[in-house]
Structure formats: structure tokens, C-alpha cells
Design a protein around this motif. Structure first.
Motif, PDB file in Angstrom:
ATOM      1  N   GLU A   1       6.779  -9.142   1.052  1.00  0.00           N
ATOM      2  CA  GLU A   1       6.670 -10.517   0.733  1.00  0.00           C
ATOM      3  C   GLU A   1       5.353 -11.251   0.203  1.00  0.00           C
ATOM      4  N   MET A   2       4.300 -10.646   0.744  1.00  0.00           N
ATOM      5  CA  MET A   2       2.994 -10.840   0.376  1.00  0.00           C
ATOM      6  C   MET A   2       2.786 -10.403  -1.017  1.00  0.00           C
ATOM      7  N   ILE A   3       2.973  -9.096  -1.404  1.00  0.00           N
ATOM      8  CA  ILE A   3       2.816  -8.382  -2.680  1.00  0.00           C
ATOM      9  C   ILE A   3       3.577  -9.251  -3.882  1.00  0.00           C
ATOM     10  N   ARG A   4       4.960  -9.634  -3.359  1.00  0.00           N
ATOM     11  CA  ARG A   4       5.842 -10.300  -4.324  1.00  0.00           C
ATOM     12  C   ARG A   4       5.167 -11.574  -4.828  1.00  0.00           C
ATOM     13  N   ALA A   5       4.642 -12.311  -3.740  1.00  0.00           N
ATOM     14  CA  ALA A   5       4.046 -13.622  -4.164  1.00  0.00           C
ATOM     15  C   ALA A   5       2.833 -13.329  -4.930  1.00  0.00           C
ATOM     16  N   VAL A   6       1.936 -12.424  -4.624  1.00  0.00           N
ATOM     17  CA  VAL A   6       0.720 -12.129  -5.274  1.00  0.00           C
ATOM     18  C   VAL A   6       0.941 -11.500  -6.869  1.00  0.00           C
ATOM     19  N   SER A   7       1.838 -10.836  -6.856  1.00  0.00           N
ATOM     20  CA  SER A   7       2.167 -10.111  -8.056  1.00  0.00           C
ATOM     21  C   SER A   7       2.861 -11.235  -9.207  1.00  0.00           C
ATOM     22  N   ALA A   8       3.414 -11.929  -8.668  1.00  0.00           N
ATOM     23  CA  ALA A   8       3.823 -13.146  -9.495  1.00  0.00           C
ATOM     24  C   ALA A   8       2.744 -13.925 -10.283  1.00  0.00           C
ATOM     25  N   ARG A   9       1.418 -13.519 -10.057  1.00  0.00           N
ATOM     26  CA  ARG A   9       0.334 -14.391 -10.365  1.00  0.00           C
ATOM     27  C   ARG A   9      -0.809 -13.428 -10.826  1.00  0.00           C
ATOM     28  N   VAL A  10      -0.605 -12.080 -10.264  1.00  0.00           N
ATOM     29  CA  VAL A  10      -1.835 -11.126 -10.955  1.00  0.00           C
ATOM     30  C   VAL A  10      -0.957  -9.953 -11.171  1.00  0.00           C
ATOM     31  N   PRO A  11      -1.100  -9.086 -12.070  1.00  0.00           N
ATOM     32  CA  PRO A  11      -0.433  -8.050 -12.580  1.00  0.00           C
ATOM     33  C   PRO A  11      -0.521  -6.950 -11.464  1.00  0.00           C
ATOM     34  N   ARG A  12       0.650  -6.544 -11.008  1.00  0.00           N
ATOM     35  CA  ARG A  12       0.566  -5.490 -10.187  1.00  0.00           C
ATOM     36  C   ARG A  12      -0.318  -4.472 -10.263  1.00  0.00           C
ATOM     37  N   GLU A  13      -0.495  -3.826 -11.340  1.00  0.00           N
ATOM     38  CA  GLU A  13      -1.399  -2.767 -11.741  1.00  0.00           C
ATOM     39  C   GLU A  13      -2.786  -3.047 -11.402  1.00  0.00           C
ATOM     40  N   LYS A  14      -2.973  -4.304 -11.257  1.00  0.00           N
ATOM     41  CA  LYS A  14      -4.338  -4.866 -10.928  1.00  0.00           C
ATOM     42  C   LYS A  14      -4.532  -4.897  -9.238  1.00  0.00           C
ATOM     43  N   LEU A  15      -3.831  -4.772  -8.485  1.00  0.00           N
ATOM     44  CA  LEU A  15      -3.604  -4.874  -7.330  1.00  0.00           C
ATOM     45  C   LEU A  15      -3.842  -3.445  -6.353  1.00  0.00           C
ATOM     46  N   ALA A  16      -4.588  -3.528  -5.193  1.00  0.00           N
ATOM     47  CA  ALA A  16      -4.970  -2.624  -4.435  1.00  0.00           C
ATOM     48  C   ALA A  16      -4.348  -2.966  -2.662  1.00  0.00           C
ATOM     49  N   VAL A  17      -4.355  -2.039  -1.817  1.00  0.00           N
ATOM     50  CA  VAL A  17      -3.999  -2.745  -0.640  1.00  0.00           C
ATOM     51  C   VAL A  17      -4.961  -1.995   0.345  1.00  0.00           C
ATOM     52  N   HIS A  18      -5.461  -2.808   1.551  1.00  0.00           N
ATOM     53  CA  HIS A  18      -6.571  -2.476   2.271  1.00  0.00           C
ATOM     54  C   HIS A  18      -6.230  -2.808   3.743  1.00  0.00           C
ATOM     55  N   PHE A  19      -5.564  -1.751   4.426  1.00  0.00           N
ATOM     56  CA  PHE A  19      -5.002  -2.136   5.812  1.00  0.00           C
ATOM     57  C   PHE A  19      -5.597  -1.484   6.889  1.00  0.00           C
ATOM     58  N   HIS A  20      -5.614  -2.339   7.970  1.00  0.00           N
ATOM     59  CA  HIS A  20      -6.336  -1.772   9.255  1.00  0.00           C
ATOM     60  C   HIS A  20      -5.040  -1.399  10.249  1.00  0.00           C
ATOM     61  N   ASP A  21      -5.524  -0.471  11.095  1.00  0.00           N
ATOM     62  CA  ASP A  21      -4.312   0.087  12.141  1.00  0.00           C
ATOM     63  C   ASP A  21      -4.314  -0.578  13.296  1.00  0.00           C
ATOM     64  N   THR A  22      -4.501  -1.694  13.527  1.00  0.00           N
ATOM     65  CA  THR A  22      -4.703  -2.115  14.881  1.00  0.00           C
ATOM     66  C   THR A  22      -3.475  -1.962  15.505  1.00  0.00           C
ATOM     67  N   TYR A  23      -2.224  -2.451  15.055  1.00  0.00           N
ATOM     68  CA  TYR A  23      -0.854  -2.328  15.673  1.00  0.00           C
ATOM     69  C   TYR A  23      -0.185  -0.824  15.231  1.00  0.00           C
TER      70      TYR A  23
END
Length: 311
Positions: A199-221
Motif C-alpha cells: 500500500e505504501m509503495i502504491r501511494a508513493v509511486s503515484a507521485r515518484v517514479p517507481r524506478e527512483k525508489l528504494a526500500v530500507h527495512f529493519h527486521d525488528t519483527y
């Protein structure tokens, strides 16, 4: 059915770029001091393993982040590989100038999707934090230096709880319009799941091109790899990770470190997605820094291989 067909069915990329954040984001939250020499050795080992982008230091006040006090020495000492980008985090103009003085290839700036986190972390509002970056963007543009943007708390905040996807999209879009060539979306406290990631990527990629996005995940859970898989399916092909699962977040109580690079590369290898990384050399880099920190890697894959090699 072969890997290629499976990847097409699952809508997965053929290649993923790993952004290695261990020497900066990872080490800055480790309590045992690591010498400049050991940081340089780690960075050079990562480069030898084929990691093409290494966040090598941070130009912040040593009073706040003592582990990064040696960043200038690290940049000046490291034996650079022409095919590797050596980047630095620069939260203000003073930091940017220090990074330029030691020839950092790129710089990164950071905002937050949470007002409370922004106030606690850097003592100002989101909009004020973005305004502070304007001089950096202007100077970087003049110098021909690329700027990467981070957005923290994209899936949750330690103070506010859930963060709306639209709020994340708003901050990401502002950084992109400011001139950041890539926006890294950070789950700072590791609370995300595949549904919230999608859902978050869907919302962001509506305003920033997908190829300009990266993900940075912590593994707490324990959800980071699952969330990365969801991000790959959503069209993301740049993943931040930290060798040996180094670090955490000092502003997010109980948050574990970034997802381990070894675990990410193992996942991608299994999916037949290219990274250009030599897995055996990557494992060695993780073991080396873990030995310096006198603790086992957080990476489950690394520990499994170590046990197998020494069993």
C-alpha cells in the motif's frame, strides 16, 4: 517451470542493486568502537565482493554519533574501486562540505514521514528539515554530486504509531522534486508487513517514479525479507541492507538492525535475481566485522554457513 518464467509470473525484477549501509547506518549504532582501519578493511572487502554502492561514513557531530568521528579518515584512506560508489550521509551544509573535502562520490540527506520522529530526531518539523537541505541541494547541483534522499518511519513511528501512506508519499515527492535522484523508504522500527508495504509503495509511486525508489527495512519483527519480496513484486529493484545485520535505531527503542545483506543476497540468489555480488566473499566480510565487534552476525544465513564451514 524455470526461474525466469517464475519471476515473470511473480512480477520480479531481473536484477537488484544492493545499497550497503553497514559501514554507516549499521556501525553508527554499535556500542563497541570500530577503528578507521577496521572500517576501511570492511569497505574494501565489500567492494571486493562486488557490492557497487557502499555508504561509507557520515559527517555529523561526533558528540551525537561518536562512531562516525573517523569518517574523514575512512574516505581518505580507503583504496577505491572505480566501479563502486562511496557515499556519505550529510545532514547539513557543514557535513556536505566535509564530505566534499574527502571526495565522497555521493551524499545522502534524510527526512521523516512522522512529525514526532522529526522533532525527536533532528529537533525540527518535517518542512523545516526539508528547508535545511536546500543549500546542500544547490551546492551538490553546482558540484555535479548526486544526492540520495531517505524517508524514515514510512510504515510506523515509535511515537505516533501508524503513519499514513499519503504522508510518506508527500515527503518522498518533496525530496524528489528538490532534486534527490533516488528516495529510500525506511521502515525504521521494522513494523511493516507485506500489505502495508504494498500500500505504501502504491501511494508513493503515484507521485515518484517507481524506478527512483528504494526500500530500507529493519527486521525488528522478523518481517524484513518478506517485506522485501513484497517490494520486489511492487516494482522496486533497489534494496538497502547492512552486512551482518549491523545496527539499530537509537530513537526507536527495541528496534533491531537493518536486514542483513547476506540474507537478502541469499534470497535474491534463490530467485535467480542478479546482484553482481560474490556470496562467499560477502560472508567473509560479515564474519570479519562481527569478529571485531565480538559478537555473532545477526544474519541467520551467515551463521548457518559459518556452522557448516566449521562443523
Amino acid at each position: 517451470m524455470n526461474h525466469c518464467n517464475i519471476n515473470k509470473l511473480a512480477n520480479l525484477p531481473n536484477r537488484v542493486k544492493i545499497v550497503e549501509v553497514g559501514p554507516r547506518d549499521g556501525l553508527q549504532n554499535e556500542s563497541i568502537p570500530v577503528s578507521a582501519r577496521d572500517k576501511v578493511t570492511l569497505i574494501e572487502k565489500l567492494a571486493q565482493a562486488g557490492v557497487s554502492y557502499i555508504e561509507s561514513g557520515s559527517f555529523v557531530s561526533p558528540k551525537w554519533v561518536p562512531q562516525m568521528a573517523t569518517s574523514s579518515e575512512v574516505f581518505q584512506t580507503v583504496n577505491r574501486n572505480a566501479s563502486v560508489t562511496y557515499a556519505a550521509l550529510t545532514p547539513n551544509m557543514k557535513g556536505f562540505e566535509a564530505a566534499m573535502a574527502v571526495n565522497a562520490d555521493e551524499v545522502a540527506i534524510f527526512g521523516a514521514a512522522s512529525e514526532s520522529f522529526s522533532q525527536k530526531n533532528i529537533n525540527c518539523s518535517i518542512d523545516e528539515s526539508l528547508e535545511r537541505f536546500q543549500p546542500i541541494m544547490a551546492a551538490a547541483n553546482k558540484a555535479g554530486i548526486k544526492v540520495r534522499g531517505y524517508v524514515s518511519c514510512v510504515l510506523g513511528c515509535p511515537y505516533e504509531g501508524d503513519i499514513s501512506a499519503e504522508q510518506v508519499a508527500d515527503v518522498a515527492e518533496k525530496l524528489f522534486k528538490m532534486g534527490c535522484y533516488e528516495i529510500s523508504l525506511g521502515d525504521t522500527i521494522g513494523v511493516g508487513n507485506p500489505a502495508s508495504v504494498t500500500e505504501m509503495i502504491r501511494a508513493v509511486s503515484a507521485r515518484v517514479p517507481r524506478e527512483k525508489l528504494a526500500v530500507h527495512f529493519h527486521d525488528t519483527y522478523g518481517q524484513a525479507l518478506t517485506n522485501i519480496y513484497a517490494a520486489l513484486q511492487a516494482g522496486i529493484s533497489v534494496v538497502d541492507s547492512a552486512i551482518a545485520g549491523l545496527g539499530g535505531c537509537p530513537y526507536a527503542k527495541g528496534a533491531s538492525g537493518n536486514v542483513a545483506t547476506e540474507d537478502v543476497v541469499y534470497l535474491l540468489n534463490g530467485l535467480n535475481i542478479e546482484t553482481g555480488i560474490d556470496f562467499d566473499l560477502l560472508l567473509e566480510a560479515g564474519w570479519l566485522i562481527s569478529e571485531k565487534l565480538k559478537k555473532p552476525p545477526v544474519s541467520k544465513v551467515s551463521n548457518a554457513y559459518f556452522a557448516k564451514a566449521n562443523g
